[in-house]
Scaffold this motif. Structure first.
Motif, PDB file in Angstrom:
ATOM      1  N   ALA A  46     -59.607  -6.030 -22.107  1.00  0.00           N
ATOM      2  CA  ALA A  46     -59.190  -6.346 -20.736  1.00  0.00           C
ATOM      3  C   ALA A  46     -59.348  -7.834 -20.443  1.00  0.00           C
ATOM      4  N   SER A  47     -60.346  -8.474 -21.034  1.00  0.00           N
ATOM      5  CA  SER A  47     -60.536  -9.911 -20.824  1.00  0.00           C
ATOM      6  C   SER A  47     -59.407 -10.705 -21.451  1.00  0.00           C
ATOM      7  N   VAL A  48     -58.959 -10.271 -22.620  1.00  0.00           N
ATOM      8  CA  VAL A  48     -57.838 -10.949 -23.276  1.00  0.00           C
ATOM      9  C   VAL A  48     -56.607 -10.888 -22.376  1.00  0.00           C
ATOM     10  N   GLU A  49     -56.358  -9.738 -21.770  1.00  0.00           N
ATOM     11  CA  GLU A  49     -55.214  -9.600 -20.869  1.00  0.00           C
ATOM     12  C   GLU A  49     -55.338 -10.524 -19.657  1.00  0.00           C
ATOM     13  N   LYS A  50     -56.532 -10.639 -19.107  1.00  0.00           N
ATOM     14  CA  LYS A  50     -56.728 -11.514 -17.944  1.00  0.00           C
ATOM     15  C   LYS A  50     -56.429 -12.967 -18.294  1.00  0.00           C
ATOM     16  N   VAL A  51     -56.928 -13.424 -19.450  1.00  0.00           N
ATOM     17  CA  VAL A  51     -56.665 -14.804 -19.867  1.00  0.00           C
ATOM     18  C   VAL A  51     -55.168 -15.013 -20.053  1.00  0.00           C
ATOM     19  N   CYS A  52     -54.500 -14.074 -20.693  1.00  0.00           N
ATOM     20  CA  CYS A  52     -53.057 -14.185 -20.905  1.00  0.00           C
ATOM     21  C   CYS A  52     -52.311 -14.294 -19.581  1.00  0.00           C
ATOM     22  N   GLN A  53     -52.640 -13.421 -18.649  1.00  0.00           N
ATOM     23  CA  GLN A  53     -51.950 -13.431 -17.346  1.00  0.00           C
ATOM     24  C   GLN A  53     -52.072 -14.793 -16.684  1.00  0.00           C
ATOM     25  N   ARG A  54     -53.255 -15.375 -16.698  1.00  0.00           N
ATOM     26  CA  ARG A  54     -53.471 -16.638 -15.981  1.00  0.00           C
ATOM     27  C   ARG A  54     -52.856 -17.816 -16.704  1.00  0.00           C
ATOM     28  N   LEU A  55     -52.949 -17.829 -18.025  1.00  0.00           N
ATOM     29  CA  LEU A  55     -52.306 -18.898 -18.782  1.00  0.00           C
ATOM     30  C   LEU A  55     -50.796 -18.876 -18.586  1.00  0.00           C
ATOM     31  N   PHE A  56     -50.209 -17.695 -18.720  1.00  0.00           N
ATOM     32  CA  PHE A  56     -48.755 -17.593 -18.614  1.00  0.00           C
ATOM     33  C   PHE A  56     -48.273 -17.844 -17.186  1.00  0.00           C
ATOM     34  N   ALA A  57     -49.050 -17.415 -16.191  1.00  0.00           N
ATOM     35  CA  ALA A  57     -48.658 -17.645 -14.796  1.00  0.00           C
ATOM     36  C   ALA A  57     -48.655 -19.120 -14.460  1.00  0.00           C
ATOM     37  N   ASP A  58     -49.556 -19.885 -15.072  1.00  0.00           N
ATOM     38  CA  ASP A  58     -49.617 -21.327 -14.819  1.00  0.00           C
ATOM     39  C   ASP A  58     -48.576 -22.099 -15.608  1.00  0.00           C
ATOM     40  N   GLN A  59     -47.810 -21.398 -16.447  1.00  0.00           N
ATOM     41  CA  GLN A  59     -46.720 -21.996 -17.210  1.00  0.00           C
ATOM     42  C   GLN A  59     -47.190 -23.190 -18.045  1.00  0.00           C
ATOM     43  N   VAL A  60     -48.355 -23.057 -18.652  1.00  0.00           N
ATOM     44  CA  VAL A  60     -48.825 -24.061 -19.602  1.00  0.00           C
ATOM     45  C   VAL A  60     -48.056 -23.891 -20.900  1.00  0.00           C
ATOM     46  N   SER A  61     -48.368 -24.695 -21.906  1.00  0.00           N
ATOM     47  CA  SER A  61     -47.535 -24.722 -23.108  1.00  0.00           C
ATOM     48  C   SER A  61     -47.651 -23.461 -23.963  1.00  0.00           C
ATOM     49  N   PHE A  62     -48.731 -22.719 -23.804  1.00  0.00           N
ATOM     50  CA  PHE A  62     -48.959 -21.580 -24.691  1.00  0.00           C
ATOM     51  C   PHE A  62     -47.959 -20.456 -24.409  1.00  0.00           C
ATOM     52  N   GLU A  63     -47.351 -19.957 -25.491  1.00  0.00           N
ATOM     53  CA  GLU A  63     -46.294 -18.955 -25.381  1.00  0.00           C
ATOM     54  C   GLU A  63     -46.699 -17.589 -25.915  1.00  0.00           C
ATOM     55  N   THR A  64     -47.686 -17.569 -26.810  1.00  0.00           N
ATOM     56  CA  THR A  64     -48.097 -16.319 -27.454  1.00  0.00           C
ATOM     57  C   THR A  64     -49.601 -16.292 -27.621  1.00  0.00           C
ATOM     58  N   VAL A  65     -50.196 -15.139 -27.353  1.00  0.00           N
ATOM     59  CA  VAL A  65     -51.593 -14.898 -27.693  1.00  0.00           C
ATOM     60  C   VAL A  65     -51.630 -13.782 -28.722  1.00  0.00           C
ATOM     61  N   LEU A  66     -52.231 -14.075 -29.871  1.00  0.00           N
ATOM     62  CA  LEU A  66     -52.440 -13.058 -30.890  1.00  0.00           C
ATOM     63  C   LEU A  66     -53.823 -12.462 -30.687  1.00  0.00           C
ATOM     64  N   ALA A  67     -53.873 -11.188 -30.342  1.00  0.00           N
ATOM     65  CA  ALA A  67     -55.147 -10.505 -30.130  1.00  0.00           C
ATOM     66  C   ALA A  67     -55.564  -9.852 -31.441  1.00  0.00           C
ATOM     67  N   PHE A  68     -56.669 -10.341 -32.017  1.00  0.00           N
ATOM     68  CA  PHE A  68     -57.202  -9.830 -33.277  1.00  0.00           C
ATOM     69  C   PHE A  68     -58.266  -8.787 -32.967  1.00  0.00           C
ATOM     70  N   HIS A  69     -57.999  -7.544 -33.274  1.00  0.00           N
ATOM     71  CA  HIS A  69     -58.986  -6.482 -33.049  1.00  0.00           C
ATOM     72  C   HIS A  69     -59.812  -6.328 -34.314  1.00  0.00           C
ATOM     73  N   ILE A  70     -61.056  -6.834 -34.273  1.00  0.00           N
ATOM     74  CA  ILE A  70     -61.929  -6.782 -35.440  1.00  0.00           C
ATOM     75  C   ILE A  70     -63.017  -5.741 -35.210  1.00  0.00           C
TER      76      ILE A  70
END
Length: 420
Positions: A248-272
């Motif tokens: 759920a934390s990964v999703e929150k970070v993604c939502q905020r990064l993408f909403a701010d339209q910063v340069s990052f386009e993809t988050v790869l979530a590694f489930h270890i």
């Protein structure tokens, strides 16, 4: 230690990290202090340690680490110094003490008041050192054990627990682009550490006037730790779902990064696997060059990767598209980094060497430039393999620092890197 108060010329000079390997310009460390001397065998599990480092040697090893960075042009800042300098007036100091006591598990009002009076008597550097070290009951000997709670807990040696994990500055917050995640740590033991970062970014003169986006807040209900956050390039992040970081934390970070339209386009979530041995993504996977990564072979079988990208619905709200990726890790990385990549296996994949050296952070490297990394001396098998692939190594002593289960990347929080 150098004077940390240096006002950067522009806001983006305060924080700028768009790569794991761009030349390192400014980094935050914490030199192990008396908090390590307050570890006892009975407290190891509570304070997340497996052994007790010998402080004098740990400090010598850490000083060598800092000198390697400084000798390669890196500005080294210290958490304890910045935190002391951030207490810029009495109002800030009083609020900082209040919040620290509130999160230290002190149970009755009289003891909280006595502890506040005790802390108020210190100058700022001594206050930070004492908070990090913890407060023993005999240091507040003038306080009478008058309540039932006092008497029940009288056998426990601390009023406030020590914070020996602080020399792993990677975890309480993480720099992403020109912003941060101010993390909610998995355990109460470590979550108090983020108070220092919160105060520094709010009040230290170095950061005054800079607009610092915060992609995650320490008050969140789910956990996120910096060892699970890797910046592969200015468009792709990798974030681990691990023993210490929730999906759920990964999703929150993604939502905020993408909403701010910063340069990052993809988050790869590694489930270890959720394991003490693996703990964070960077204990099993780090980037050492544009096309080369260290990896612990033990995670490749159970590893699952999800690609998270943004899309906007009809209202303009950012939604997440989540794609499970079924290919081998090399193929996934090549797809998103648009280059051939090589995975360098810790301990050459040998089941004995790999397990031993991964436990001692053989896969946890700190890149100070492309193809140039800091490593622990004890991981000699992995180090030779890295050299055979043309990686330049800065080898640091590690007999005591490694007892905390963290390597050079764990012990450093980059604030500024060149773009790779």
């Amino acid at each position: 230690m150098e004077n940390a108060i240096r006002k950067p010329e522009a806001a983006e000079d305060c924080l700028h990290v768009t790569s794991e390997i761009g030349r390192l310009r400014s980094v935050l460390l914490h030199r192990p202090g008396p908090e390590v001397e307050n570890l006892t065998p009975d407290l190891l599990a509570r304070l997340l340690f497996d052994d007790i480092p010998y402080l004098e040697v740990a400090q010598s090893e850490h000083d060598y680490f800092a000198s390697v960075l400084q000798g390669n042009g890196v500005e080294v800042l210290y958490l304890e110094q910045l935190a002391a300098e951030a207490l810029t007036d009495d109002r800030v100091k009083v609020e900082f003490i209040r919040q620290f006591i509130a999160e230290a598990g002190v149970e009755n009002d009289r003891l909280r008041c006595a502890l506040a009076d005790y802390f108020t008597g210190f100058d700022n550097p001594s206050l930070i050192t004492q908070m990090m070290a913890g407060v023993r009951r005999d240091e507040l000997s003038s306080y009478p054990n008058s309540t039932l709670s006092d008497r029940v807990h009288d056998g426990y040696p601390f009023i406030c627990d020590p914070m020996p994990n602080l020399y792993f500055t990677r975890d309480p917050f993480a720099t992403i682009g020109n912003g941060i995640t101010l993390n909610h740590m998995r355990t109460q033991t470590r979550n108090r550490e983020t108070l220092f970062a919160q105060t520094i970014f709010a009040h230290h003169p170095r950061f005054q006037g800079a607009h610092i986006p915060c992609w995650f807040q320490r008050e969140e209900s789910t956990s996120l730790e910096g060892g699970d956050e890797l910046i592969l390039n200015d468009k792709v992040l990798a974030i681990g779902i691990s023993q210490r970081t929730d999906a759920a934390s990964v999703e929150k970070v993604c939502q905020r990064l993408f909403a701010d339209q910063v340069s990052f386009e993809t988050v790869l979530a590694f489930h270890i696997p959720a394991s003490r041995a693996f703990m964070h993504l960077d204990t099993v996977f780090t980037m050492v060059d544009y096309d080369k990564f260290t990896i612990h072979a033990g995670i490749e079988g159970p590893l699952t990767v999800y690609a998270m990208t943004p899309w906007r619905d009809r209202t303009g709200a950012v939604r997440l598209q989540i794609e499970p990726l079924q290919q081998k890790l090399e193929t996934i990385l090549e797809r998103y980094l648009d280059r051939k990549v090589m995975l360098i296996r810790c301990g050459q994949g040998d089941p004995i060497h790999a397990a031993r050296e991964q436990w001692n952070d053989g896969a946890n490297t700190l890149a100070i430039a492309p193809g140039e990394v800091v490593v622990y001396s004890r991981n000699h098998v992995t180090n030779k393999i890295l050299e055979s692939y043309g990686i330049r190594l800065h080898v640091i002593p590690s007999s005591e620092l490694s007892r905390g289960r963290g390597g050079p990347r764990c012990m450093s929080m980059p604030l500024v890197r060149d773009d790779a």
